[in-house]
Motif scaffolding. Structure first.
Motif: not given
Length: 503
Positions: A113, A426, A453-454, A457-458, A472-473, A476, A480
């Protein structure tokens, strides 16, 4: 020399077997491995119809490999059955291996990441610098193009005037009489007037086109030029920009706002109901079969998959609640509710069936059993003597709960609430079934379509381009960091509460 201890056959009095005492017997029992392996090989050989294509070396190799496996299993199983020390040593070894593997996977994941996040920063900075250079070059090129267009127009106007002068000279030469010459001069004046008007219109049109092009270039320059190209500025634009089809200008602001809406709705709905239900079950409800049934159901609901809550929320909040009161134009059929929505979010507000409020209520249902169980455990941790002391001093039951039990249980309740909010931030599976979007280019409100947000990211991670994987990273890492901040806040608040209230 140590004298071996005499065994009486009583497991309560005899000492535990040691490895030195057990390994000869275990080795003898493992000699059954080749025999069992030969039987297994023969069985499968006969089951396959005595396939003659298998060579002797292949059969021998399979027999040796299976013998080693079965013999080793018998040896280890004998030791594990008879020796507690071997069992403890094996348990410690397995625990250490699993822990090391988990830490290695976690470190590799975080390193990946961070690497992709650093690659995203470099990519975005390079793209911004290239875009700024291209914009400045376009501004300079436009000035040159403007001068060239005006020069080209002047040349064309001069050529048109020369051709007009030649045409007028021919007309005057063809005029033989004074009347014909006067008529030719009148025609020449009209030609000069029409030509000058046409050239003037052409120049005005050319200047208007140049001004329009200049305005477009200025607007594009104001919108796309980024004076700050540092990593902090790139991260700030990433956090505050809407989603876009360009990976250098995309952001997570709509998804971040949607996630914050989910957390806020869960905090306002699930926490009061959950804490209130826990107080009733622990302090007021009688210990009968109904209370035990409710606690069993709460424990079961806490373990239900989140997808089930997504289906339930889609049915309750979409089919039963919002769909009957929202029309096809995107407005509430209830007048005062539509007026309140327009007053809060503007006149042009659009209302959707699968809106942010319904998604937040779905996640509130998801976290409600967890909050109730956590609050119950926090209330049970308060000593009964504090309750008895408060009641003995004349306090009512509610005064005892509000002034003594809840302050002591508050740090643990707050920890459970923050962990529940972290789970909400999450979650993606229930919102997928609820109908949340994967792409949103505007800031959502309470009754609009939304994303989190999840899911963002997907969406980026599923695209084949490498730049979207970097985005996406980075998203994430943002998620996080948010979750780690909430967990750190939970730990600090719990420690602060434990230092303040001691018994």
């Amino acid at each position: 020399m140590a004298i071996p201890q005499q065994r009486t056959g009583n497991p309560l009095r005899d000492p535990p077997w040691t490895f030195r005492e057990l390994w000869p017997a275990a080795l003898a029992w493992s000699a059954l491995g080749p025999v069992l392996a030969a039987g297994i090989v023969a069985f499968f050989y006969l089951l396959a119809g005595m396939d003659t294509s298998l060579a002797g070396r292949q059969l021998l190799f399979r027999w040796l490999l299976l013998s080693l496996f079965v013999g080793g299993g018998i040896f280890l199983g004998y030791l594990l059955y008879w020796s507690r020390g071997v069992r403890a040593m094996l348990f410690v070894a397995l625990t250490a291996c699993i822990t090391c593997m988990s830490l290695a996977v976690l470190v590799w994941f975080l390193a990946s990441l961070l690497h992709d996040g650093w690659a995203w920063m470099q990519f975005v900075q390079r793209a911004i610098e290239e875009n700024n250079t291209a914009l400045l070059e376009r501004v300079r090129n436009f000035e040159q193009e403007r001068a060239q267009e005006l020069r080209r127009y002047d040349q064309a106007a001069q050529q048109a005037r020369r051709q007009l002068q030649e045409q007028i000279a021919q007309l005057l030469q063809q005029a033989a009489s004074p009347e014909a010459r006067a008529l030719a001069e009148q025609q020449a004046a009209e030609l000069r007037h029409r030509t000058e008007q046409r050239l003037q219109r052409l120049r005005q049109r050319l200047e208007q086109n140049l001004e329009r092009t200049e305005a477009e270039i200025r607007r594009e320059y104001q919108l796309q030029y980024q004076p700050r190209t540092s990593a902090v500025a790139a991260l700030g634009r990433f956090l505050t920009s809407p989603s876009s089809d360009n990976p250098t200008r995309t952001g997570i602001w709509p998804a971040l706002v949607g996630s914050l809406y989910m957390a806020l709705i869960t905090l306002l709905v699930a926490v009061p109901i959950g804490v209130g239900a826990a107080i009733y079950l622990e302090e007021y409800a009688r210990r009968n079969w109904l209370a035990r049934l409710i606690e069993i159901n709460l424990a079961n609901l806490a373990g239900v998959p989140s997808v089930v809550y997504g289906i339930l929320g889609a049915y309750i909040f979409v089919e039963l609640l919002f769909q009957p009161i929202v029309d096809e134009r995107g407005s509430f059929t209830i007048g005062w509710l539509q007026q309140l929505t327009e007053w809060l979010f503007g006149k042009e507000v659009q209302v959707a069936h699968r809106n942010t409020l319904g998604g937040g209520l779905t996640l509130a249902m998801l976290t409600l059993p967890v909050i109730i169980v956590t609050a119950q455990e926090a209330l049970r941790a308060v000593p009964v003597s504090i309750r008895h002391a408060a009641l003995a001093l004349g306090a009512t039951r509610w005064q005892m709960i509000a002034h003594h039990v809840l302050p002591y249980a508050f740090p643990n309740i707050l920890t459970g609430v923050i962990l529940a909010i972290s789970r909400v931030l999450g979650e993606a599976a229930p919102l997928v079934l609820f109908g949340a979007l994967l792409f949103l280019d505007y800031t959502p409100h309470l009754f609009s379509r939304f994303t989190v947000t999840p899911m963002q990211i997907y969406n980026w991670a599923s695209r084949p381009q490498l730049e979207w994987r970097y985005c996406a990273a980075m998203a994430s890492l943002v998620l996080l960091a948010l979750l780690l901040s909430l967990n750190a806040a939970a730990i600090l608040l719990r420690q602060r509460g434990q230092r303040r209230y001691r018994w």
